[in-house]
Design a protein around this motif. Structure first.
Motif, short mmCIF file in Angstrom:
data_model
loop_
_atom_site.label_atom_id
_atom_site.label_comp_id
_atom_site.label_asym_id
_atom_site.label_seq_id
_atom_site.Cartn_x
_atom_site.Cartn_y
_atom_site.Cartn_z
N ASP A 35 0.83 -1.22 0.00
CA ASP A 35 0.00 0.00 0.00
C ASP A 35 0.86 1.26 0.00
O ASP A 35 0.62 2.21 0.75
CB ASP A 35 -0.95 0.01 1.21
N ASN A 36 1.89 1.24 -0.83
CA ASN A 36 2.79 2.39 -1.00
C ASN A 36 3.61 2.72 0.24
O ASN A 36 4.18 3.81 0.35
CB ASN A 36 1.99 3.64 -1.42
N ARG A 37 3.69 1.76 1.17
CA ARG A 37 4.46 1.96 2.41
C ARG A 37 5.68 1.05 2.39
O ARG A 37 5.56 -0.16 2.17
CB ARG A 37 3.57 1.65 3.62
N LEU A 38 6.86 1.63 2.62
CA LEU A 38 8.10 0.85 2.65
C LEU A 38 8.09 -0.07 3.87
O LEU A 38 8.02 0.38 5.00
CB LEU A 38 9.30 1.80 2.73
N VAL A 39 8.15 -1.39 3.62
CA VAL A 39 8.06 -2.35 4.72
C VAL A 39 9.29 -3.25 4.82
O VAL A 39 9.39 -4.09 5.71
CB VAL A 39 6.79 -3.22 4.61
N GLY A 40 10.23 -3.08 3.89
CA GLY A 40 11.44 -3.89 3.94
C GLY A 40 12.35 -3.56 2.78
O GLY A 40 11.97 -2.84 1.85
N GLY A 41 13.57 -4.09 2.86
CA GLY A 41 14.49 -3.87 1.77
C GLY A 41 15.92 -4.17 2.17
O GLY A 41 16.21 -4.57 3.30
N LEU A 42 16.81 -3.93 1.23
CA LEU A 42 18.23 -4.13 1.46
C LEU A 42 19.00 -3.11 0.62
O LEU A 42 18.46 -2.51 -0.31
CB LEU A 42 18.64 -5.56 1.08
N TYR A 43 20.26 -2.93 0.98
CA TYR A 43 21.10 -2.04 0.18
C TYR A 43 22.51 -2.61 0.10
O TYR A 43 22.91 -3.47 0.90
CB TYR A 43 21.12 -0.62 0.75
N GLY A 44 23.24 -2.14 -0.90
CA GLY A 44 24.61 -2.58 -1.08
C GLY A 44 25.28 -1.74 -2.15
O GLY A 44 24.73 -0.75 -2.63
N VAL A 45 26.47 -2.15 -2.52
CA VAL A 45 27.32 -1.41 -3.44
C VAL A 45 27.68 -2.29 -4.62
O VAL A 45 28.03 -3.46 -4.43
CB VAL A 45 28.60 -0.92 -2.72
N ALA A 46 27.58 -1.75 -5.83
CA ALA A 46 27.93 -2.49 -7.04
C ALA A 46 29.13 -1.83 -7.71
O ALA A 46 29.07 -0.65 -8.07
CB ALA A 46 26.75 -2.53 -8.00
N ILE A 47 30.20 -2.59 -7.86
CA ILE A 47 31.39 -2.14 -8.59
C ILE A 47 31.81 -3.28 -9.50
O ILE A 47 32.05 -4.40 -9.04
CB ILE A 47 32.55 -1.76 -7.65
N GLY A 48 31.93 -3.00 -10.80
CA GLY A 48 32.22 -4.08 -11.73
C GLY A 48 31.14 -5.13 -11.67
O GLY A 48 29.95 -4.80 -11.69
N ALA A 49 31.52 -6.39 -11.59
CA ALA A 49 30.56 -7.49 -11.50
C ALA A 49 30.47 -8.03 -10.07
O ALA A 49 30.20 -9.21 -9.86
CB ALA A 49 30.93 -8.60 -12.47
N VAL A 50 30.71 -7.13 -9.09
CA VAL A 50 30.60 -7.49 -7.67
C VAL A 50 29.48 -6.68 -7.04
O VAL A 50 29.38 -5.46 -7.26
CB VAL A 50 31.91 -7.19 -6.91
N PHE A 91 28.31 -5.84 -3.23
CA PHE A 91 28.69 -5.93 -1.82
C PHE A 91 27.42 -5.69 -0.99
O PHE A 91 26.98 -4.56 -0.83
CB PHE A 91 29.75 -4.88 -1.49
N GLY A 92 26.83 -6.75 -0.48
CA GLY A 92 25.63 -6.62 0.32
C GLY A 92 25.95 -6.03 1.69
O GLY A 92 26.89 -6.46 2.35
N GLU A 93 25.16 -5.06 2.11
CA GLU A 93 25.44 -4.38 3.37
C GLU A 93 24.47 -4.74 4.48
O GLU A 93 24.87 -5.21 5.53
CB GLU A 93 25.45 -2.85 3.14
#
Length: 206
Positions: free
Chosen positions: A110-125, A127-129
């Motif tokens: 319902d348009n409310r952020l309820v979860g997620g993840l973030y990380g960094v992409a460099i080249g074909a790597v 990096f999950g944070e």
């Protein structure tokens, strides 16, 4: 170091190190041995998750609210008020996001952020944070779509830093630091693009 910059983060990741903040905000750089990774191409989503994916319980967005995901990951967890994600870390990674290197996979109801993840992409790597959820299965679904994007865009390496029960359930394994550095150097020299354009394709073929 007077403050953590986006350039510091890029240099660190390319050399196998990453920052975490202590309780008082002091930053330390880490390079674990052994290192935890999640094999991208052998991951299979749990059977219990299939009905949730098939019913499209969550709306998936990419990079729509990166700062919101970081704030969600930094929020106190049940029974633990400590966090390694300080305001300084949030600012540096948000700057990195604006440069196109840091990304978030988000789940909404319902348009409310309820979860997620973030990380960094460099080249074909990638990096999950960190990841978070306020609704059951929200972060698991975000991880499912992360893996699908990495497969589609031909990423080689998914770094998850330390082993723990949370990443182990996603198939994380430990490898010697020397092996990790070799894989890192190979994968970082390749070209891969983390893009939200692949989401519609994933929904059509999930």
């Amino acid at each position: 170091m007077s403050f953590l910059s986006a350039d510091d983060l890029i240099y660190g990741y390319m050399n196998g190190i990453f920052p975490m903040a202590d309780a008082d905000g002091t930053l330390y750089w880490y390079s674990p041995d052994p290192r935890a990774i999640i094999p991208i191409y052998t991951y299979k989503s749990p059977k219990s998750l299939r009905p949730i994916l098939n019913k499209s319980v969550f709306e998936i967005r990419i990079n729509a609210d990166f700062n919101g995901v970081m704030r969600g990951c930094a929020a106190p967890r049940q029974g633990d008020d400590n966090t390694w994600i300080s305001d300084e870390i949030i600012k540096a990674y948000t700057d990195l996001h604006h440069l196109g290197f840091a990304h978030s996979v988000e789940t909404y109801i319902d348009n409310r952020l309820v979860g997620g993840l973030y990380g960094v992409a460099i080249g074909a790597v990638f990096f999950g944070e960190s990841m978070f959820h306020t609704v059951s299965n929200a972060s698991k679904v975000a991880f499912h779509y992360l893996i699908e994007i990495l497969k589609q865009q031909k990423f080689d390496l998914l770094d998850t830093q330390f082993i723990n029960d949370n990443v182990r359930r996603f198939g994380a394994v430990e490898i010697p630091k020397s092996d990790y550095i070799q894989q890192l150097k190979r994968a970082i020299s390749k070209k891969a693009r983390f893009t939200e354009a692949s989401i519609e394709h994933l929904f059509m073929h999930q």
